[in-house]
Design a protein around this motif. Structure first.
Motif, PDB file in Angstrom:
ATOM      1  N   ARG A  85       1.099  -1.044  -0.256  1.00  0.00           N
ATOM      2  CA  ARG A  85       0.131   0.091  -0.163  1.00  0.00           C
ATOM      3  C   ARG A  85       0.503   1.096   0.201  1.00  0.00           C
ATOM      4  O   ARG A  85       0.202   1.807  -0.489  1.00  0.00           O
ATOM      5  N   VAL A  86       2.314   1.444   0.627  1.00  0.00           N
ATOM      6  CA  VAL A  86       3.081   2.380   0.514  1.00  0.00           C
ATOM      7  C   VAL A  86       3.473   2.783  -0.618  1.00  0.00           C
ATOM      8  O   VAL A  86       3.185   3.833  -1.202  1.00  0.00           O
ATOM      9  N   CYS A  87       4.171   1.385  -1.274  1.00  0.00           N
ATOM     10  CA  CYS A  87       4.141   1.810  -2.722  1.00  0.00           C
ATOM     11  C   CYS A  87       3.315   2.311  -3.862  1.00  0.00           C
ATOM     12  O   CYS A  87       3.718   2.889  -4.646  1.00  0.00           O
ATOM     13  N   LYS A  88       1.968   1.922  -3.447  1.00  0.00           N
ATOM     14  CA  LYS A  88       0.560   2.317  -4.757  1.00  0.00           C
ATOM     15  C   LYS A  88       0.818   4.047  -4.208  1.00  0.00           C
ATOM     16  O   LYS A  88       0.776   4.944  -5.195  1.00  0.00           O
ATOM     17  N   ALA A  89       0.656   4.676  -2.653  1.00  0.00           N
ATOM     18  CA  ALA A  89       0.360   5.757  -2.070  1.00  0.00           C
ATOM     19  C   ALA A  89       1.508   6.070  -3.269  1.00  0.00           C
ATOM     20  O   ALA A  89       1.493   7.544  -3.057  1.00  0.00           O
ATOM     21  N   ALA A  90       2.914   5.956  -2.693  1.00  0.00           N
ATOM     22  CA  ALA A  90       3.491   6.744  -3.247  1.00  0.00           C
ATOM     23  C   ALA A  90       4.160   6.734  -4.753  1.00  0.00           C
ATOM     24  O   ALA A  90       5.023   7.022  -5.440  1.00  0.00           O
ATOM     25  N   GLY A  91       3.249   6.067  -5.177  1.00  0.00           N
ATOM     26  CA  GLY A  91       3.718   5.886  -6.870  1.00  0.00           C
ATOM     27  C   GLY A  91       4.932   4.815  -7.378  1.00  0.00           C
ATOM     28  O   GLY A  91       5.578   5.397  -8.368  1.00  0.00           O
ATOM     29  N   VAL A  92       5.528   4.247  -6.791  1.00  0.00           N
ATOM     30  CA  VAL A  92       6.999   3.392  -6.634  1.00  0.00           C
ATOM     31  C   VAL A  92       7.131   1.775  -6.798  1.00  0.00           C
ATOM     32  O   VAL A  92       5.646   1.391  -6.268  1.00  0.00           O
ATOM     33  N   THR A  93       7.949   1.037  -7.840  1.00  0.00           N
ATOM     34  CA  THR A  93       8.015  -0.262  -6.849  1.00  0.00           C
ATOM     35  C   THR A  93       8.549  -0.953  -5.781  1.00  0.00           C
ATOM     36  O   THR A  93       8.952   0.445  -5.116  1.00  0.00           O
ATOM     37  N   MET A  94       7.923  -2.070  -5.480  1.00  0.00           N
ATOM     38  CA  MET A  94       8.660  -2.369  -4.549  1.00  0.00           C
ATOM     39  C   MET A  94       9.805  -2.864  -4.268  1.00  0.00           C
ATOM     40  O   MET A  94      10.348  -2.273  -3.665  1.00  0.00           O
ATOM     41  N   GLY A  95      10.858  -2.615  -5.601  1.00  0.00           N
ATOM     42  CA  GLY A  95      11.743  -2.674  -5.476  1.00  0.00           C
ATOM     43  C   GLY A  95      12.905  -0.865  -5.103  1.00  0.00           C
ATOM     44  O   GLY A  95      13.941  -0.876  -4.840  1.00  0.00           O
ATOM     45  N   ALA A  96      11.930  -0.344  -6.137  1.00  0.00           N
ATOM     46  CA  ALA A  96      12.268   1.059  -5.611  1.00  0.00           C
ATOM     47  C   ALA A  96      12.533   1.634  -4.162  1.00  0.00           C
ATOM     48  O   ALA A  96      13.642   2.231  -3.583  1.00  0.00           O
ATOM     49  N   LEU A  97      11.466   0.379  -3.299  1.00  0.00           N
ATOM     50  CA  LEU A  97      11.215   1.655  -1.805  1.00  0.00           C
ATOM     51  C   LEU A  97      12.331   0.212  -1.185  1.00  0.00           C
ATOM     52  O   LEU A  97      12.974   1.175  -0.511  1.00  0.00           O
ATOM     53  N   THR A  98      12.467  -1.012  -1.500  1.00  0.00           N
ATOM     54  CA  THR A  98      13.471  -1.367  -0.916  1.00  0.00           C
ATOM     55  C   THR A  98      14.540  -1.067  -1.434  1.00  0.00           C
ATOM     56  O   THR A  98      15.988  -1.730   0.135  1.00  0.00           O
ATOM     57  N   PHE A  99      15.083  -0.944  -1.954  1.00  0.00           N
ATOM     58  CA  PHE A  99      16.003  -0.142  -2.653  1.00  0.00           C
ATOM     59  C   PHE A  99      17.265   1.366  -2.003  1.00  0.00           C
ATOM     60  O   PHE A  99      18.065   0.929  -0.564  1.00  0.00           O
ATOM     61  N   HIS A 100      16.016   1.831  -1.319  1.00  0.00           N
ATOM     62  CA  HIS A 100      16.260   3.335  -0.042  1.00  0.00           C
ATOM     63  C   HIS A 100      16.024   2.856   1.631  1.00  0.00           C
ATOM     64  O   HIS A 100      16.346   2.750   2.359  1.00  0.00           O
ATOM     65  N   TYR A 101      15.014   1.521   1.104  1.00  0.00           N
ATOM     66  CA  TYR A 101      14.660   1.094   3.030  1.00  0.00           C
ATOM     67  C   TYR A 101      14.971  -0.541   2.940  1.00  0.00           C
ATOM     68  O   TYR A 101      13.371  -1.037   2.704  1.00  0.00           O
ATOM     69  N   PRO A 102      15.660  -0.794   3.080  1.00  0.00           N
ATOM     70  CA  PRO A 102      15.135  -2.343   3.234  1.00  0.00           C
ATOM     71  C   PRO A 102      14.832  -3.683   3.541  1.00  0.00           C
ATOM     72  O   PRO A 102      14.544  -4.447   3.785  1.00  0.00           O
ATOM     73  N   SER A 103      14.242  -2.300   4.526  1.00  0.00           N
ATOM     74  CA  SER A 103      13.222  -2.989   5.922  1.00  0.00           C
ATOM     75  C   SER A 103      11.953  -2.420   6.150  1.00  0.00           C
ATOM     76  O   SER A 103      11.539  -1.223   6.303  1.00  0.00           O
ATOM     77  N   LYS A 104      10.709  -2.858   6.846  1.00  0.00           N
ATOM     78  CA  LYS A 104      10.021  -1.921   7.307  1.00  0.00           C
ATOM     79  C   LYS A 104      10.487  -1.303   8.850  1.00  0.00           C
ATOM     80  O   LYS A 104      10.028  -0.025   9.049  1.00  0.00           O
ATOM     81  N   ALA A 105      11.022  -1.815   9.159  1.00  0.00           N
ATOM     82  CA  ALA A 105      11.677  -1.279  10.082  1.00  0.00           C
ATOM     83  C   ALA A 105      12.008   0.109  10.142  1.00  0.00           C
ATOM     84  O   ALA A 105      12.511   0.939  10.643  1.00  0.00           O
ATOM     85  N   SER A 106      13.423  -0.035   8.675  1.00  0.00           N
ATOM     86  CA  SER A 106      14.348   0.777   8.163  1.00  0.00           C
ATOM     87  C   SER A 106      13.802   2.485   8.012  1.00  0.00           C
ATOM     88  O   SER A 106      13.976   3.360   7.879  1.00  0.00           O
TER      89      SER A 106
END
Length: 207
Positions: A37-58
């Motif tokens: 849902r975060v990816c959808k709201a931000a308009g990014v792929t899961m790969g892009a999200l985890t590139f910047h923030y590797p985990s939910k905790a980070s």
């Protein structure tokens, strides 16, 4: 030049992800937040999200850091406008309440630090030390009632803010009126508390 452009895009992506995640964390908490849902709201792929923030905790830690910084900024601004220590505290209380009402990043930081101690990100660290300092100053200036300890007064403020942030305060049953905002709750509670902790001299300039 291309390097600067890439850095700027990366910074904008991180900001967009953090704000989208903050809205999720604020509403659903850590466990209820979905990275998809975060990816959808931000308009990014899961790969892009985890590139910047590797985990939910980070990602949660980044949200907390942004929320703590935003809270510190508004509290310090409110403190500068205070004419007395107790007036400064009152201004800080109002600023915190307004920020919690308006800014999902601050709300998320407050909720995450309350619900997820393992993140080691204390939202109250952005404002409670300054509240304690102003109460100690008020004590030196004889603006606290005899027997009122600065630490106890600061704990009271912390409890009031926590109660409003966590939605623990009851709402009035008058259906014809809109529910009070967080800022209205805290303003009223602070004025009530002030009758018990401040001397007449100390309260004079707090309205």
């Amino acid at each position: 030049m291309a390097g600067h452009s890439n850095q700027a895009r990366a910074a904008l992506t991180r900001e967009r992800v953090v704000r989208s995640a903050a809205a999720e964390f604020a509403e659903h908490g850590y466990d209820g937040t979905s990275l998809s849902r975060v990816c959808k709201a931000a308009g990014v792929t899961m790969g892009a999200l985890t590139f910047h923030y590797p985990s939910k905790a980070s990602l949660a830690q980044a949200v907390c850091a942004a929320g703590i910084e935003a809270t510190r900024a508004v509290v310090e601004e409110a403190d500068r406008r205070g004419l007395t220590p107790l007036q400064s505290v009152g201004g800080m209380v109002g600023a915190i309440a307004a920020l919690l009402s308006d800014d999902c990043v601050a709300r998320a930081a407050a909720r995450l630090s309350r619900e997820r101690p393992a993140l080691r990100a204390d939202w109250r660290a952005g404002w409670l030390p300054l509240v304690r300092a102003r109460f100690r100053q008020a004590e030196v200036l004889d603006q606290l009632r005899p027997g009122t300890r600065p630490e106890s007064a600061a704990l009271l403020v912390g409890s009031l803010v926590a109660g409003v942030e966590a939605g623990l305060l009851p709402r009035p049953r008058r259906a014809t009126l809109p529910p009070p905002t967080a800022q209205e709750h805290l303003d009223e509670l602070w004025q009530t508390a002030l009758q018990g902790i401040g001397t007449l001299h100390g309260r004079a300039d707090t309205s």
